[in-house]
Write a protein that holds these residues in place. Structure first.
Motif, PDB file in Angstrom:
ATOM      1  N   ASP A 174       0.836  -1.202   0.000  1.00 50.85           N
ATOM      2  CA  ASP A 174       0.000   0.000   0.000  1.00 50.85           C
ATOM      3  C   ASP A 174       0.873   1.256   0.000  1.00 50.85           C
ATOM      4  O   ASP A 174       0.573   2.233  -0.706  1.00 50.85           O
ATOM      5  N   GLY A 175       1.959   1.216   0.765  1.00 49.67           N
ATOM      6  CA  GLY A 175       2.879   2.350   0.787  1.00 49.67           C
ATOM      7  C   GLY A 175       3.525   2.585  -0.567  1.00 49.67           C
ATOM      8  O   GLY A 175       3.681   3.735  -1.011  1.00 49.67           O
ATOM      9  N   VAL A 176       3.885   1.499  -1.250  1.00 49.37           N
ATOM     10  CA  VAL A 176       4.490   1.608  -2.581  1.00 49.37           C
ATOM     11  C   VAL A 176       3.481   2.177  -3.578  1.00 49.37           C
ATOM     12  O   VAL A 176       3.807   3.059  -4.383  1.00 49.37           O
ATOM     13  N   ILE A 177       2.249   1.673  -3.525  1.00 45.22           N
ATOM     14  CA  ILE A 177       1.187   2.154  -4.419  1.00 45.22           C
ATOM     15  C   ILE A 177       1.009   3.668  -4.274  1.00 45.22           C
ATOM     16  O   ILE A 177       0.934   4.411  -5.270  1.00 45.22           O
ATOM     17  N   LYS A 178       0.966   4.136  -3.045  1.00 45.06           N
ATOM     18  CA  LYS A 178       0.764   5.570  -2.800  1.00 45.06           C
ATOM     19  C   LYS A 178       1.977   6.372  -3.241  1.00 45.06           C
ATOM     20  O   LYS A 178       1.837   7.467  -3.808  1.00 45.06           O
ATOM     21  N   ARG A 179       3.164   5.841  -2.999  1.00 45.05           N
ATOM     22  CA  ARG A 179       4.383   6.553  -3.400  1.00 45.05           C
ATOM     23  C   ARG A 179       4.491   6.664  -4.917  1.00 45.05           C
ATOM     24  O   ARG A 179       4.997   7.664  -5.443  1.00 45.05           O
ATOM     25  N   LEU A 180       3.986   5.657  -5.627  1.00 44.80           N
ATOM     26  CA  LEU A 180       4.017   5.680  -7.089  1.00 44.80           C
ATOM     27  C   LEU A 180       2.906   6.548  -7.683  1.00 44.80           C
ATOM     28  O   LEU A 180       2.861   6.768  -8.894  1.00 44.80           O
ATOM     29  N   GLY A 181       1.996   7.015  -6.815  1.00 45.79           N
ATOM     30  CA  GLY A 181       0.945   7.916  -7.279  1.00 45.79           C
ATOM     31  C   GLY A 181      -0.328   7.241  -7.743  1.00 45.79           C
ATOM     32  O   GLY A 181      -1.146   7.860  -8.437  1.00 45.79           O
ATOM     33  N   TYR A 182      -0.535   5.979  -7.329  1.00 45.09           N
ATOM     34  CA  TYR A 182      -1.726   5.247  -7.764  1.00 45.09           C
ATOM     35  C   TYR A 182      -2.717   4.999  -6.629  1.00 45.09           C
ATOM     36  O   TYR A 182      -3.622   4.176  -6.756  1.00 45.09           O
ATOM     37  N   GLY A 183      -2.557   5.727  -5.539  1.00 41.98           N
ATOM     38  CA  GLY A 183      -3.426   5.530  -4.385  1.00 41.98           C
ATOM     39  C   GLY A 183      -4.892   5.804  -4.653  1.00 41.98           C
ATOM     40  O   GLY A 183      -5.770   5.245  -3.992  1.00 41.98           O
ATOM     41  N   ASP A 184      -5.177   6.663  -5.641  1.00 37.21           N
ATOM     42  CA  ASP A 184      -6.571   6.973  -5.965  1.00 37.21           C
ATOM     43  C   ASP A 184      -7.203   5.922  -6.870  1.00 37.21           C
ATOM     44  O   ASP A 184      -8.425   5.914  -7.057  1.00 37.21           O
ATOM     45  N   LEU A 185      -6.380   5.048  -7.438  1.00 34.33           N
ATOM     46  CA  LEU A 185      -6.887   4.038  -8.375  1.00 34.33           C
ATOM     47  C   LEU A 185      -6.979   2.646  -7.770  1.00 34.33           C
ATOM     48  O   LEU A 185      -7.848   1.855  -8.148  1.00 34.33           O
ATOM     49  N   ILE A 186      -6.080   2.345  -6.826  1.00 34.37           N
ATOM     50  CA  ILE A 186      -5.922   0.969  -6.350  1.00 34.37           C
ATOM     51  C   ILE A 186      -6.164   0.865  -4.847  1.00 34.37           C
ATOM     52  O   ILE A 186      -5.684   1.684  -4.065  1.00 34.37           O
ATOM     53  N   GLN A 187      -6.890  -0.166  -4.438  1.00 37.52           N
ATOM     54  CA  GLN A 187      -7.013  -0.522  -3.030  1.00 37.52           C
ATOM     55  C   GLN A 187      -6.243  -1.825  -2.805  1.00 37.52           C
ATOM     56  O   GLN A 187      -6.229  -2.706  -3.668  1.00 37.52           O
ATOM     57  N   VAL A 188      -5.583  -1.920  -1.668  1.00 37.97           N
ATOM     58  CA  VAL A 188      -4.754  -3.082  -1.349  1.00 37.97           C
ATOM     59  C   VAL A 188      -5.405  -3.845  -0.207  1.00 37.97           C
ATOM     60  O   VAL A 188      -5.685  -3.271   0.850  1.00 37.97           O
ATOM     61  N   ARG A 189      -5.640  -5.144  -0.414  1.00 39.21           N
ATOM     62  CA  ARG A 189      -6.310  -5.940   0.611  1.00 39.21           C
ATOM     63  C   ARG A 189      -5.650  -7.304   0.763  1.00 39.21           C
ATOM     64  O   ARG A 189      -5.254  -7.923  -0.226  1.00 39.21           O
ATOM     65  N   SER A 190      -5.579  -7.754   1.999  1.00 41.06           N
ATOM     66  CA  SER A 190      -5.053  -9.089   2.286  1.00 41.06           C
ATOM     67  C   SER A 190      -6.204 -10.044   2.561  1.00 41.06           C
ATOM     68  O   SER A 190      -7.099  -9.739   3.350  1.00 41.06           O
ATOM     69  N   SER A 191      -6.171 -11.199   1.897  1.00 40.08           N
ATOM     70  CA  SER A 191      -7.175 -12.239   2.138  1.00 40.08           C
ATOM     71  C   SER A 191      -6.672 -13.274   3.134  1.00 40.08           C
ATOM     72  O   SER A 191      -7.411 -14.170   3.524  1.00 40.08           O
ATOM     73  N   GLY A 192      -5.400 -13.150   3.530  1.00 38.42           N
ATOM     74  CA  GLY A 192      -4.781 -14.178   4.354  1.00 38.42           C
ATOM     75  C   GLY A 192      -4.103 -15.246   3.519  1.00 38.42           C
ATOM     76  O   GLY A 192      -3.288 -16.019   4.019  1.00 38.42           O
ATOM     77  N   PHE A 193      -4.432 -15.280   2.227  1.00 40.92           N
ATOM     78  CA  PHE A 193      -3.809 -16.208   1.285  1.00 40.92           C
ATOM     79  C   PHE A 193      -2.949 -15.459   0.268  1.00 40.92           C
ATOM     80  O   PHE A 193      -2.051 -16.027  -0.334  1.00 40.92           O
ATOM     81  N   ALA A 194      -3.249 -14.175   0.064  1.00 42.37           N
ATOM     82  CA  ALA A 194      -2.505 -13.330  -0.869  1.00 42.37           C
ATOM     83  C   ALA A 194      -2.860 -11.876  -0.582  1.00 42.37           C
ATOM     84  O   ALA A 194      -3.845 -11.584   0.109  1.00 42.37           O
TER      85      ALA A 194
END
Length: 255
Positions: free
Chosen positions: A148-168
């Motif tokens: 999530d930190g990488v996504i925001k640093r790359l400037g895609y925080g408004d496009l992508i949500q990051v979620r853990s399923s416990g498997f991936a």
């Protein structure tokens, strides 16, 4: 406990025509293995034979769900890639507004996190959603925070949500999720919210449970999921699904 059904619960379950199931952690033996609980196969077939359709709503890629559904005998349709790709009959429907863009972003993220994560083999078959596996000692929740930190640093925080399923750890387009897949499968099956039940185990199932009339969490589900569930099974993962299936069949007078 669901061994003895309260009258109000029995009435709710008696109306169910479509059961939408998460896979990993819900139909498997537990939340740490990919092995299906052996009784799941039997009870999917009994539900289907009793007129209750079963559909799969999962973060897995479509080919994985297609093979699983084929051998389980599910007729309620599939919502793969966390609801972004739907298969009903021979029709494939993509609900993701930025199809393909997530995979390009995942390529950039992979370069940044290659020491702690790797892309799953399923990504070569994905259209919208991307998934990372842990490499090393991080937990999936910890990896999700890193990505999530990488996504925001790359400037895609408004496009992508990051979620853990416990498997991936999944990269999901914002606005997308399992709820879109569930709503489409309800429409295609011709059922309403009150006739639809969904069962899951992780926070990635939260929106799925929120759009159906009968939300169910297995006993070992994330606490956040249990809070929105109408029913929490007394048994974990695949055993919980079997317990639920038996309760539906009893409510309908089929067991």
């Amino acid at each position: 406990m669901m061994a003895v059904l309260r009258m109000e619960t029995r009435d709710v379950l008696a109306k169910v025509k479509l059961v939408l199931c998460d896979v990993d952690g819900t139909l498997t033996i537990d939340r740490d293995t990919y092995n299906l609980h052996p009784e799941v196969v039997r009870y999917v077939r009994i539900l289907e034979d009793g007129g209750v359709k079963v559909g799969l709503v999962s973060g897995n890629a479509l080919p994985v769900l297609f093979g699983l559904a084929k051998y389980l005998g599910c007729s309620g349709g599939l919502a793969a890639e966390n609801g972004s790709v739907i298969l009903y009959g021979d029709e494939i429907i993509v609900t993701c507004p930025i199809c393909g863009e997530v995979l390009k972003i995942a390529d950039l993220v992979e370069k940044e996190v290659c020491d702690v994560a790797w892309r799953t083999w399923q990504d070569r078959y994905r259209l919208c959603d991307a998934a990372f596996k842990v490499k090393g000692s991080l937990s999936y929740d910890e990896l999700a925070k890193v990505i999530d930190g990488v996504i925001k640093r790359l400037g895609y925080g408004d496009l992508i949500q990051v979620r853990s399923s416990g498997f991936a750890v999944h990269l999901i387009p914002k606005g997308c999720g399992k709820h879109l897949g569930a709503l489409k499968l309800m429409e295609l099956n011709g059922v309403n919210r009150g006739e639809t039940l969904a069962i899951g185990d992780s926070v990635t199932d939260l929106e799925l449970l929120q759009v159906v009339g009968v939300p169910v969490a297995v006993s070992n589900a994330d606490e956040e999921l249990k809070k929105v569930a109408l029913i929490v099974t007394s048994k974990p993962s695949g055993e919980g699904f079997v317990e639920l299936a038996r309760s539906i069949l009893r409510a309908k007078g089929l067991l």
